[in-house]
Design a protein around this motif. Structure first.
Motif, PDB file in Angstrom:
ATOM      1  N   ARG A 108       0.820  -1.216   0.000  1.00 17.78           N
ATOM      2  CA  ARG A 108       0.000   0.000   0.000  1.00 17.78           C
ATOM      3  C   ARG A 108       0.853   1.266   0.000  1.00 17.78           C
ATOM      4  NH1 ARG A 108      -2.734  -3.842  -0.003  1.00 17.78           N
ATOM      5  NH2 ARG A 108      -4.903  -4.171   0.617  1.00 17.78           N
ATOM      6  N   ASP A 109       2.060   1.175   0.603  1.00 21.36           N
ATOM      7  CA  ASP A 109       2.874   2.379   0.825  1.00 21.36           C
ATOM      8  C   ASP A 109       4.306   2.185   0.338  1.00 21.36           C
ATOM      9  OD1 ASP A 109       3.638   0.447   2.641  1.00 21.36           O
ATOM     10  OD2 ASP A 109       3.971   1.848   4.284  1.00 21.36           O
ATOM     11  N   ILE A 110       4.497   1.289  -0.627  1.00 22.66           N
ATOM     12  CA  ILE A 110       5.879   1.023  -1.074  1.00 22.66           C
ATOM     13  C   ILE A 110       6.454   2.246  -1.789  1.00 22.66           C
ATOM     14  CG2 ILE A 110       7.400  -0.562  -2.335  1.00 22.66           C
ATOM     15  CD1 ILE A 110       5.739  -1.817   0.018  1.00 22.66           C
ATOM     16  N   GLY A 111       5.699   2.803  -2.715  1.00 24.50           N
ATOM     17  CA  GLY A 111       6.197   3.959  -3.471  1.00 24.50           C
ATOM     18  C   GLY A 111       6.215   5.251  -2.665  1.00 24.50           C
ATOM     19  N   THR A 112       5.403   5.316  -1.611  1.00 19.78           N
ATOM     20  CA  THR A 112       5.316   6.571  -0.845  1.00 19.78           C
ATOM     21  C   THR A 112       6.222   6.575   0.392  1.00 19.78           C
ATOM     22  OG1 THR A 112       3.380   5.636   0.267  1.00 19.78           O
ATOM     23  CG2 THR A 112       2.949   7.183  -1.541  1.00 19.78           C
ATOM     24  N   VAL A 113       6.359   5.421   1.074  1.00 16.85           N
ATOM     25  CA  VAL A 113       7.074   5.404   2.363  1.00 16.85           C
ATOM     26  C   VAL A 113       8.277   4.459   2.367  1.00 16.85           C
ATOM     27  CG1 VAL A 113       6.854   4.868   4.838  1.00 16.85           C
ATOM     28  CG2 VAL A 113       4.960   5.980   3.642  1.00 16.85           C
ATOM     29  N   ILE A 114       8.058   3.213   1.926  1.00 12.08           N
ATOM     30  CA  ILE A 114       9.130   2.199   2.077  1.00 12.08           C
ATOM     31  C   ILE A 114      10.276   2.469   1.099  1.00 12.08           C
ATOM     32  CG2 ILE A 114       9.654  -0.296   2.103  1.00 12.08           C
ATOM     33  CD1 ILE A 114       7.654   0.513   4.270  1.00 12.08           C
ATOM     34  N   CYS A 115       9.937   2.693  -0.164  1.00 11.01           N
ATOM     35  CA  CYS A 115      10.970   2.891  -1.188  1.00 11.01           C
ATOM     36  C   CYS A 115      10.632   4.126  -2.039  1.00 11.01           C
ATOM     37  CB  CYS A 115      11.071   1.661  -2.095  1.00 11.01           C
ATOM     38  SG  CYS A 115      11.425   0.137  -1.219  1.00 11.01           S
ATOM     39  N   PRO A 116      10.677   5.318  -1.438  1.00 10.80           N
ATOM     40  CA  PRO A 116      10.265   6.516  -2.191  1.00 10.80           C
ATOM     41  C   PRO A 116      11.176   6.826  -3.378  1.00 10.80           C
ATOM     42  CG  PRO A 116      11.157   7.113  -0.033  1.00 10.80           C
ATOM     43  CD  PRO A 116      11.048   5.627  -0.041  1.00 10.80           C
ATOM     44  N   ASP A 117      12.389   6.235  -3.410  1.00 14.96           N
ATOM     45  CA  ASP A 117      13.297   6.492  -4.539  1.00 14.96           C
ATOM     46  C   ASP A 117      13.237   5.401  -5.602  1.00 14.96           C
ATOM     47  OD1 ASP A 117      14.155   8.792  -3.268  1.00 14.96           O
ATOM     48  OD2 ASP A 117      15.688   7.698  -2.124  1.00 14.96           O
ATOM     49  N   ALA A 118      12.276   4.501  -5.508  1.00 17.15           N
ATOM     50  CA  ALA A 118      12.192   3.408  -6.500  1.00 17.15           C
ATOM     51  C   ALA A 118      12.095   3.988  -7.909  1.00 17.15           C
ATOM     52  CB  ALA A 118      10.964   2.544  -6.202  1.00 17.15           C
ATOM     53  N   PRO A 122      -1.299   6.136   4.473  1.00 12.01           N
ATOM     54  CA  PRO A 122      -2.556   5.675   3.864  1.00 12.01           C
ATOM     55  C   PRO A 122      -2.318   5.155   2.442  1.00 12.01           C
ATOM     56  CG  PRO A 122      -2.450   8.063   3.832  1.00 12.01           C
ATOM     57  CD  PRO A 122      -1.236   7.604   4.589  1.00 12.01           C
ATOM     58  N   LEU A 123      -3.283   4.384   1.963  1.00 11.59           N
ATOM     59  CA  LEU A 123      -3.220   3.911   0.572  1.00 11.59           C
ATOM     60  C   LEU A 123      -3.354   5.129  -0.332  1.00 11.59           C
ATOM     61  CD1 LEU A 123      -3.446   1.787  -1.702  1.00 11.59           C
ATOM     62  CD2 LEU A 123      -5.896   1.783  -1.295  1.00 11.59           C
ATOM     63  N   LYS A 124      -2.282   5.418  -1.069  1.00 10.19           N
ATOM     64  CA  LYS A 124      -2.254   6.626  -1.875  1.00 10.19           C
ATOM     65  C   LYS A 124      -1.189   6.440  -2.951  1.00 10.19           C
ATOM     66  CE  LYS A 124      -0.503  10.815  -0.513  1.00 10.19           C
ATOM     67  NZ  LYS A 124       0.333  11.266   0.388  1.00 10.19           N
ATOM     68  N   ALA A 125      -1.484   6.916  -4.161  1.00 10.13           N
ATOM     69  CA  ALA A 125      -0.484   6.784  -5.216  1.00 10.13           C
ATOM     70  C   ALA A 125       0.632   7.790  -4.982  1.00 10.13           C
ATOM     71  CB  ALA A 125      -1.138   7.049  -6.570  1.00 10.13           C
ATOM     72  N   ALA A 126       1.885   7.387  -5.237  1.00 10.90           N
ATOM     73  CA  ALA A 126       2.995   8.337  -5.194  1.00 10.90           C
ATOM     74  C   ALA A 126       2.808   9.306  -6.363  1.00 10.90           C
ATOM     75  CB  ALA A 126       4.317   7.581  -5.331  1.00 10.90           C
ATOM     76  N   ALA A 127       3.326  10.513  -6.215  1.00  9.36           N
ATOM     77  CA  ALA A 127       3.141  11.535  -7.266  1.00  9.36           C
ATOM     78  C   ALA A 127       3.694  11.048  -8.601  1.00  9.36           C
ATOM     79  CB  ALA A 127       3.819  12.824  -6.837  1.00  9.36           C
ATOM     80  N   ASP A 128       4.776  10.233  -8.545  1.00  2.00           N
ATOM     81  CA  ASP A 128       5.410   9.791  -9.794  1.00  2.00           C
ATOM     82  C   ASP A 128       5.032   8.347 -10.167  1.00  2.00           C
ATOM     83  OD1 ASP A 128       6.706   8.900  -7.530  1.00  2.00           O
ATOM     84  OD2 ASP A 128       8.726   9.137  -8.338  1.00  2.00           O
ATOM     85  N   ALA A 129       3.901   7.872  -9.651  1.00  2.00           N
ATOM     86  CA  ALA A 129       3.491   6.488  -9.978  1.00  2.00           C
ATOM     87  C   ALA A 129       2.725   6.439 -11.300  1.00  2.00           C
ATOM     88  CB  ALA A 129       2.608   5.932  -8.861  1.00  2.00           C
TER      89      ALA A 129
END
Ligand code: CDP
Ligand code: CDP
Length: 205
Positions: free
Chosen positions: A111-121, A172-179
């Motif tokens: 749910r939060d990989i792109g936003t919290v866990i790995c924001p530089d993916a 929260p479940l949310k798309a990263a800005a660059d997803a």
């Protein structure tokens, strides 16, 4: 190491995409929902006691993620309750980050990989489908596994879980800005994978 972050709501097909991307690139794969399911399952009879969930998360061990019972809707519901506790999320962070650092690369879904866990993916996917389509997929999956289930109950459960996951204050479940948004309501699993691969391949050196 390159990381592919795959986020989205329940039964959007993110796990299927993540598994297939990992196989394609020869990367390791982690279904991070299993971590929350494992903790939720341990404290399933004490879901109103945050201290029990925090203690279970602090004692997390990868061995806790085995077992068919973790795939049940009961475990999913328990996971979505304990996953709103900030200390539970904090306790599971280091394991996810170190998993993501593995060679030659990793795919994590949650749910939060792109936003919290790995924001530089370098690759972030946000997979969605309508809640009715998702309930239909989950229903079919449970039937195929021999678990009798009622569509209307699954639908109500997913609506409830979507709301809890989207409204919580921490991660929260949310798309990263660059997803890259992948709406799969009208796609089968092969088409969804093809679209995900077309986005990911040029970004994975
Ligand atoms: O497979 P499904 O999408 O139904 O659920 P899951 O990915 O196994 O996640 C179960 C629950 O764990 C979710 O409803 C979330 O509340 C929580 N979760 C989370 O908070 N953060 C993650 N990275 C993964 C799951
Ligand atoms: O990981 P998540 O809960 O988001 O979903 P999943 O376990 O990957 O997929 C749920 C079910 O939907 C599986 O049985 C898939 O075969 C099926 N499905 C899919 O993954 N993608 C589609 N575009 C259509 C169906």
């Amino acid at each position: 190491m390159p990381v592919i972050a795959v986020d989205g709501p329940a039964a959007s097909g993110k796990g299927t995409i993540a598994k297939r991307l990992a196989a394609h690139f020869g990367f390791v794969h982690l279904d991070t929902g299993l971590l929350y399911r494992a903790v939720g399952w341990v404290v399933r009879d004490r879901l109103d006691d945050p201290r029990a969930a925090i203690a279970a998360a602090e004692a997390f061990d990868v061995g806790m993620t085995c077992g068919d019972e973790l795939r049940s809707e009961d475990a999913g519901r328990a996971a979505s309750k304990i996953s709103a506790i900030p200390e539970v999320r904090a306790a599971l962070l280091a394991f996810q980050r170190s998993f993501a650092g593995q060679a030659p690369g990793a795919v994590l879904d949650g749910r939060d990989i792109g936003t919290v866990i790995c924001p530089d993916a370098p690759v972030k996917l946000f997979v969605t489908a309508s809640v009715e389509v998702r309930a239909g997929r989950r229903h079919k999956e449970l039937q195929a596994r021999g678990n009798p289930s009622i569509y209307a109950e699954i639908l109500a459960d997913l609506i409830d879980r979507d709301r809890r996951d989207s409204e919580r204050a921490t991660a929260p479940l949310k798309a990263a800005a660059d997803a890259f948004h992948l709406e799969t309501s009208m796609m089968d699993a092969d088409q969804a994978f093809a679209a995900a691969l077309a986005f990911a391949a040029p970004r994975i050196a």
